[in-house]
Scaffold this motif. Structure first.
Motif, short mmCIF file in Angstrom:
data_model
loop_
_atom_site.label_atom_id
_atom_site.label_comp_id
_atom_site.label_asym_id
_atom_site.label_seq_id
_atom_site.Cartn_x
_atom_site.Cartn_y
_atom_site.Cartn_z
N TRP A 1 0.79 -1.23 0.00
CA TRP A 1 0.00 0.00 0.00
C TRP A 1 0.83 1.29 0.00
CZ3 TRP A 1 -4.26 -1.78 4.01
CH2 TRP A 1 -5.07 -2.74 3.39
N ARG B 1 0.23 3.96 -2.94
CA ARG B 1 -0.26 5.31 -2.66
C ARG B 1 0.65 6.35 -3.31
NH1 ARG B 1 -0.29 3.62 2.83
NH2 ARG B 1 -2.26 2.62 3.40
N LYS C 1 -0.53 8.88 -6.48
CA LYS C 1 -0.44 10.34 -6.39
C LYS C 1 0.37 10.90 -7.55
CE LYS C 1 -0.86 10.39 -1.33
NZ LYS C 1 -0.15 10.59 -0.04
N ALA D 1 -4.99 10.07 -7.20
CA ALA D 1 -5.20 10.02 -5.76
C ALA D 1 -6.65 9.72 -5.41
CB ALA D 1 -4.78 11.36 -5.13
N ILE E 1 -7.40 6.40 -3.74
CA ILE E 1 -6.95 6.14 -2.38
C ILE E 1 -8.08 6.49 -1.42
CG2 ILE E 1 -5.24 6.70 -0.62
CD1 ILE E 1 -3.39 7.63 -2.88
N GLY E 2 -8.53 5.54 -0.66
CA GLY E 2 -9.63 5.77 0.27
C GLY E 2 -10.16 4.46 0.80
N ASN E 3 -11.20 4.54 1.60
CA ASN E 3 -11.68 3.35 2.29
C ASN E 3 -13.00 2.82 1.74
OD1 ASN E 3 -9.46 3.65 4.01
ND2 ASN E 3 -10.62 5.02 5.38
N HIS F 1 -12.39 2.55 -4.21
CA HIS F 1 -10.97 2.84 -4.07
C HIS F 1 -10.14 1.57 -4.25
CE1 HIS F 1 -12.86 6.13 -1.57
NE2 HIS F 1 -12.18 6.80 -2.51
N PRO G 1 -6.56 1.61 0.67
CA PRO G 1 -7.13 2.45 1.73
C PRO G 1 -6.16 3.52 2.20
CG PRO G 1 -6.40 0.37 2.64
CD PRO G 1 -6.19 0.27 1.15
N ASN G 2 -6.70 4.45 2.98
CA ASN G 2 -5.88 5.50 3.59
C ASN G 2 -5.07 4.97 4.77
OD1 ASN G 2 -6.29 7.96 2.18
ND2 ASN G 2 -8.42 7.97 2.89
N PHE G 3 -5.63 4.02 5.49
CA PHE G 3 -4.98 3.56 6.71
C PHE G 3 -3.92 2.51 6.41
CE2 PHE G 3 -8.43 0.59 5.99
CZ PHE G 3 -7.87 -0.63 6.28
N GLN G 4 -3.03 2.30 7.38
CA GLN G 4 -1.98 1.29 7.24
C GLN G 4 -1.96 0.43 8.50
OE1 GLN G 4 -0.02 1.07 4.41
NE2 GLN G 4 0.67 -0.88 5.21
#
Length: 692
Positions: free
Chosen positions: A621, A625, A629, A634, A637-639, A643, A646-649
């Motif tokens: 990820w 990401r 970008k 971009a 990128i999202g949840n 997408h 995801p944004n989180f890691q």
């Protein structure tokens, strides 16, 4: 295998000694066994040196000096493909060695073994073969050293190279040597290569075509249209006065059987990518045994001479080769040790050879040819009974009836005249040729007869399926899906985007969709829950970052989560390898102004293309990401479901790339032991494990 065995047989010497990088398994899928049994049937005494210690010449003296020749092979796989991943990392196992032990063969095994044979007995004849020698018979780009290397002939100092499936050549060679003919006089075997003085010709009646430069292709030769009568003759209706026509000087028809095409020299191609691509194109156009001409390539003061490829075996000849008295098991010297490659094919049957697909990343055509060589029904059914009666551990399941592909059995050109004249590199790209017989009825009949054999509970098809051929026969797809799929079926779309597919010579993804509809329909009718396992290639020449992103989005839409992936591996002499090295496309005429081919060479970009295939892996990820970008995407990128990442890691993930930069290790790639080109293996959709 040993002096003790020779003594037990009452032999004081061997006629032929086969040296191989594989463990000795007496099975027709292992080349040393096939060649050994074939020569044995001709009355020759054959010894085997399997995986000898190459650090000195002494192990090569174990069976004494052969009366006729050493036959040197790297084994069923190229030794470099066998030992290294597509990221040039050393593999931890070897499927052709007892207990998968690594490091039991040298790099570039053909060269090392041949040199040790020469050191052991300087006056012995040395003949090299196997896929490793076949794919290195001319100057070739070597991915592992990242340079163009010489032909394997001058490096190995062998007397003769036999390329392709060489049964006819090796039998003829053995008999001629046994009759007292010196090996240096044997220059007429099809499928053979040897070193000659610069400018050598077999006779005064031979002609030469100079193809050593892209701007000087040699004399213009007007060929008859292979698909019918001459166009001018056909359209000339009135035998009235005709205008005078002038033809350029030198335009004449040459006897192809007495013509040699001179390729750019090793010294030229090693420093000139354009000439390398031109040489690759010229070489591949001379691959049809029906019309191929001899090739010559200068290496310093000498030349590598290649006779035309071998004529394919007939069905009775194939039956004879596969009907030899194989024990179908490893040599007793290995005890209880497991040889993974043998375990994989122990209950499988090879029903045919060759492939007319022409995929540019694959080496099958360069080695086995594109003309299909099929066994008879009786021969195949007899082998099933032999497995049932002789192979330890048989429980009623046959793991495969196939070959290089699952469904080319008995397929051929509709007319021999057209087949022998054809210059196409693929019979199925860009479309299936109208002259190709794609009838699946013989294969359907074979499946039905095989299932009816007493003691056979189930027959699976494990070879890769050409779905572009299968969709032309719904009856075959129904037979396959209903009776021969064990929950998963392997197929190889390789990509979804037009650019990469055109450089691979693969059909569009729409053909995959058609096959999937048939597969799902017949699976439902059979009351079975079954899945397709598609293969994909990352970082193939002609692939952009945008192409890989589109593939990743397709995978997500179709709920595919790839388990193991492999990036493109440039194997010697493949057309895609020429693209990778030269950044030109040999599928088209090559010139100084030829457009560049998009080529993925940098480590980071190769990792990115692999990461797109495994978009669902948190380890990838951070890299994805960053790339999204930079690509202006971009928005992916999202949840949410729309997408890609995801944004989180998750804690403790996403560190692989950083560790790789510190250690230089990017992880081990998966591979199938008998396949030489990189592909990606998928899991079937796993609904329960999807991230919502």
């Amino acid at each position: 295998m040993s002096r003790a065995e020779m003594d037990a047989l009452g032999w004081d010497s061997c006629d032929v000694i086969i040296v191989s990088g594989d463990a000795y398994v007496d099975h027709p899928s292992f080349a040393m066994a096939l060649i050994g049994r074939l020569l044995e049937a001709q009355g020759f005494r054959v010894g085997i040196l399997a995986q000898p210690d190459w650090h000195s010449a002494e192990p090569f003296r174990a069976l004494g000096k052969p009366n006729l020749f050493f036959g040197v092979s790297a084994g069923n796989m190229d030794s470099m493909v066998n030992r290294y991943t597509s990221d040039r990392k050393i593999r931890s196992d070897d499927a052709y060695t007892p207990n998968a032990e690594a490091n039991r063969r040298p790099d570039r095994a053909v060269v090392v073994y041949a040199q040790r044979c020469r050191e052991a007995y300087p006056d012995a004849n040395v003949v090299i073969g196997s896929i490793e020698a076949s794919l290195r018979r001319i100057a070739h780009y070597d991915y592992w050293s990242d340079k163009v290397r010489r032909s394997v002939l001058p490096d190995s100092k062998a007397d003769l190279l036999l390329f392709g499936n060489a049964e006819r050549a090796i039998v003829a060679l053995a008999h001629r040597l046994a009759a007292g003919e010196p090996i240096e006089h044997i220059r007429d075997l099809r499928g053979s290569g040897f070193m000659t003085p610069r400018g050598w010709l077999p006779g005064d009646d031979w002609a030469e075509i100079d193809s050593t430069d892209v701007d000087a292709p040699g004399p213009l030769i007007r060929h008859k249209n292979p698909y019918g009568e001459d166009v001018e003759e056909k359209t000339a209706k009135v035998p009235a006065a005709q205008p005078i026509r002038f033809r350029p000087a030198g335009v004449h028809k040459l006897d192809r059987a007495r013509t040699v095409v001179r390729l750019p020299s090793y010294e030229q191609v090693k420093d000139d990518p354009v000439l390398y691509a031109h040489a690759s194109r010229t070489f591949h156009l001379e691959s049809n045994p029906g019309n191929a001409r001899a090739l010559a390539q200068a290496h310093g003061e000498r030349e590598v001479w290649l006779n035309p490829p071998p004529i394919p075996l007939t069905t009775p000849e194939m039956d004879g080769v596969f009907g030899l008295p194989y024990q179908r098991k490893p040599h007793p010297a290995y005890g209880e040790a497991k040889i993974p490659a043998y375990e994989m094919i122990r209950f499988s049957i090879n029903i045919m050879r060759g492939c007319f697909g022409g995929c540019t990343f694959c080496s099958i055509t360069e080695h086995e040819g594109r003309i299909i060589q099929s066994r008879s029904e009786d021969s195949i059914l007899q082998e099933i009974e032999d497995i049932r009666d002789k192979t330890p551990g048989f429980t009623g399941f046959i793991s495969d009836l196939g070959g290089p592909t699952a469904n080319m059995y008995r397929m051929a050109c509709k007319e021999k005249r057209i087949e022998t004249s054809c210059r196409r590199l693929s019979c199925v790209f860009p479309d299936v040729c109208e002259n190709l017989n794609t009838d699946h009825a013989p294969l359907v009949q074979l499946y039905r007869k095989a299932r009816a054999i007493k003691g056979v509970k189930r027959i699976l098809i494990g070879s890769g399926l050409r779905y572009d051929l299968a969709v032309r026969s719904p009856e075959y797809v129904k037979e396959l899906v209903t009776h021969h799929v064990g929950g998963y079926l392997k197929i190889a779309p390789e990509h979804t985007e037009e650019g990469p597919l055109a450089h691979m010579m693969k059909p569009g993804i729409g053909t995959y969709d058609k096959f999937k509809q048939l597969f799902d329909k017949f699976s439902k009718e059979a009351g079975k829950e079954q899945y397709l396992i598609p293969y994909f290639i990352a970082a193939h020449p002609g692939t952009t970052d945008q192409d890989m992103l589109a593939l990743a989005l397709w995978l997500k839409r179709n709920d595919f989560r790839l388990d193991q992936v492999q990036t493109f591996l440039p194997t010697p002499m493949a057309i895609a390898t020429a693209m990778y090295h030269s950044e030109r496309n040999p599928l088209k005429k090559v010139g100084r102004g030829s457009p560049r081919v998009e080529t993925v060479r940098a480590g980071r970009q190769r990792k990115l293309h692999k990461a797109f295939l495994r978009y669902h892996d948190p380890e990838n990820w951070p890299l994805l990401r960053e790339a999204l970008k930079q690509m202006g995407r971009a928005d992916l990128i999202g949840n949410g479901k729309k997408h890609l990442v995801p944004n989180f890691q998750p804690a403790g993930t996403g560190l692989r790339g950083q560790e790789s930069r510190r250690t230089g290790n990017s992880g081990r790639d998966s591979r199938a032991p008998l396949r030489n080109a990189g592909s990606a293996r998928n899991d079937a959709p796993r609904k329960a494990s999807r991230k919502r």
